[in-house]
Scaffold this active site. Structure first.
Site, short mmCIF file in Angstrom:
data_model
loop_
_atom_site.label_atom_id
_atom_site.label_comp_id
_atom_site.label_asym_id
_atom_site.label_seq_id
_atom_site.Cartn_x
_atom_site.Cartn_y
_atom_site.Cartn_z
N SER A 15 0.82 -1.22 0.00
CA SER A 15 0.00 0.00 0.00
C SER A 15 0.85 1.27 0.00
O SER A 15 1.90 1.34 0.66
CB SER A 15 -0.88 0.02 1.25
N LYS A 67 -14.37 -2.85 3.07
CA LYS A 67 -15.04 -1.55 3.02
C LYS A 67 -16.53 -1.64 3.35
O LYS A 67 -17.13 -0.70 3.86
CB LYS A 67 -14.88 -0.92 1.64
N GLY A 130 -18.11 1.57 -15.88
CA GLY A 130 -17.99 0.69 -14.72
C GLY A 130 -19.11 0.96 -13.73
O GLY A 130 -19.71 2.04 -13.74
N GLY A 132 -18.89 -0.60 -10.27
CA GLY A 132 -18.46 -1.18 -9.00
C GLY A 132 -18.45 -0.13 -7.89
O GLY A 132 -19.09 0.93 -8.01
N GLY A 133 -17.72 -0.42 -6.84
CA GLY A 133 -17.67 0.48 -5.68
C GLY A 133 -17.15 1.87 -6.04
O GLY A 133 -17.70 2.88 -5.59
N ILE A 222 -9.17 5.92 -13.23
CA ILE A 222 -8.83 5.82 -11.80
C ILE A 222 -7.69 4.84 -11.54
O ILE A 222 -7.14 4.81 -10.45
CB ILE A 222 -10.05 5.47 -10.92
N TYR A 224 -4.00 3.73 -11.42
CA TYR A 224 -2.77 4.53 -11.34
C TYR A 224 -1.50 3.69 -11.45
O TYR A 224 -0.40 4.20 -11.30
CB TYR A 224 -2.76 5.40 -10.07
P1 ATR Z 1 -14.48 -1.78 -7.38
O1 ATR Z 1 -15.34 -1.93 -6.18
O2 ATR Z 1 -13.01 -1.71 -7.07
O3 ATR Z 1 -14.91 -0.69 -8.30
P2 ATR Z 1 -15.80 -4.06 -8.49
O4 ATR Z 1 -16.94 -3.81 -7.63
O5 ATR Z 1 -15.29 -5.45 -8.60
O6 ATR Z 1 -14.55 -3.16 -8.17
O7 ATR Z 1 -16.22 -3.50 -9.93
C1 ATR Z 1 -15.53 -3.83 -10.99
C2 ATR Z 1 -16.08 -3.07 -12.22
O8 ATR Z 1 -15.21 -3.36 -13.28
C3 ATR Z 1 -17.45 -3.55 -12.68
O9 ATR Z 1 -18.11 -2.48 -13.33
C4 ATR Z 1 -17.09 -4.64 -13.68
O10 ATR Z 1 -18.07 -4.93 -14.66
P3 ATR Z 1 -19.23 -6.00 -14.33
O11 ATR Z 1 -20.22 -5.27 -13.47
O12 ATR Z 1 -19.82 -6.35 -15.66
O13 ATR Z 1 -18.58 -7.15 -13.65
C5 ATR Z 1 -15.92 -3.99 -14.34
N1 ATR Z 1 -15.05 -4.96 -14.99
C6 ATR Z 1 -14.20 -5.81 -14.42
N2 ATR Z 1 -13.52 -6.52 -15.36
C7 ATR Z 1 -13.98 -6.09 -16.57
C8 ATR Z 1 -13.66 -6.39 -17.92
N3 ATR Z 1 -12.73 -7.31 -18.23
N4 ATR Z 1 -14.30 -5.73 -18.90
C9 ATR Z 1 -15.23 -4.80 -18.61
N5 ATR Z 1 -15.57 -4.45 -17.34
C10 ATR Z 1 -14.95 -5.09 -16.33
#
Ligand code: ATR
Length: 281
Positions: A15, A67, A130, A132-133, A222, A224
């Site tokens: 980290s 989280k 995306g 996700g979180g 996002i 990095y």
């Molecule tokens: P975080 O909480 O860190 O944002 P997460 O909740 O696992 O991570 O979310 C991952 C995001 O990346 C989701 O939008 C996921 O798409 P899905 O909802 O369809 O799973 C997206 N994602 C991950 N791998 C992907 C890939 N190879 N191509 C497109 N989207 C991807």
């Protein structure tokens, strides 16, 4: 007063947070330390968290995969943390542990620092890639800041729809597939890549191609590591204005540090230093 700070998560050995917060303590001329508490996934979360709470901490950060897990063990939540359903910062207020989420505000501060003109026209169309979180945090921050048109593109469209439950603002949000998004990128003033796609060691992938963007579109990633993802390289080739992910990392730390110490420390000096560290990795 000594500020005892820390981080819980797993895995966290690599980290950057200890380095960032030690720099912030130095800049603020406050004595303190920032310790890593790597929790085991096999042992009870409640017991391990109790141990952390007994370390005389002023506050701590929370990262994956805790989280969301931590929420029932806290005594209060900020509005953002409650809405987003995830906590990345906890402050100890006389043994009452209060959870916050600084990811969204970190993104917005980073954006405003580099591209303040976006904030002049809150009706400009924005696309988040995306769902996700990270997307939840950024969507919530954009809406609570008054942005009026924020679309969400995701591989799994149901997850995009799920995020729109945060929309209590009458903001326009279309949920679209990545393929649809790719074809209409010229609509957007700002495009935010919020997934982990493109992160080291998978440097050669990108969630969608940017052929359709207009010049001077702002394109954020996002991710990095690497600093310049394939997504941002494509953006640059199309004369976009690029916005790197490490800035969000610094500003979410700045916002957490402010919750713990009531001091907003400038991170201007840290940006280049962090880039150097990331490039050395
Ligand atoms: P975080 O909480 O860190 O944002 P997460 O909740 O696992 O991570 O979310 C991952 C995001 O990346 C989701 O939008 C996921 O798409 P899905 O909802 O369809 O799973 C997206 N994602 C991950 N791998 C992907 C890939 N190879 N191509 C497109 N989207 C991807």
């Amino acid at each position: 007063m000594m500020y005892h700070l820390g981080l819980i998560g797993y895995p966290i050995k690599h980290s950057l947070s200890p380095w960032i917060h030690e720099q912030l303590l130095k800049e603020a001329m406050l004595p303190g330390d920032y310790r890593l508490f790597e929790l085991s996934l096999e042992r009870s979360f409640a017991e391990q968290l109790n141990h952390v709470k007994q370390q005389n901490l002023h506050g701590f950060n929370v990262t994956v995969p805790f989280k969301e897990t931590i929420i029932p063990y806290l005594n209060g939540l900020s509005d953002e943390a409650r809405a987003i359903g995830a906590v990345n910062t906890v402050v100890n207020q006389n043994e009452r542990w209060i959870g916050y989420n600084t990811d969204g505000i970190g993104y917005l501060r980073a954006l405003e620092n580099q591209y303040p003109h976006v904030f002049m026209n809150k009706t400009c169309p924005i696309l988040i890639i995306g769902a996700g979180g990270a997307a939840r945090g950024i969507y919530y921050a954009l809406l609570s800041n008054g942005f009026r048109h924020v679309d969400i593109a995701n591989r799994t469209i149901e997850k995009a729809y799920a995020i729109t439950e945060l929309n209590t603002y009458n903001t326009r949000t279309d949920c679209i597939t990545l393929e649809q998004a790719e074809k209409q990128l010229d609509k957007y003033t700002l495009i935010i890549q919020s997934t982990s796609v493109g992160m080291k060691p998978h440097n050669k992938v990108t969630p969608l191609h940017l052929n359709q963007i207009k010049p001077r579109t702002i394109v954020s990633d996002i991710v990095y590591q690497p600093i310049e993802t394939l997504f941002l390289k494509e953006a640059e080739k199309k004369q976009a204005l690029v916005h790197y992910g490490h800035a969000m990392l610094l500003y979410q730390a700045q916002a957490a540090f402010e919750i713990w110490t009531n001091q907003r420390v400038s991170i201007d000096n840290l940006d280049l230093k962090l880039q150097t560290r990331l490039e050395g990795n």
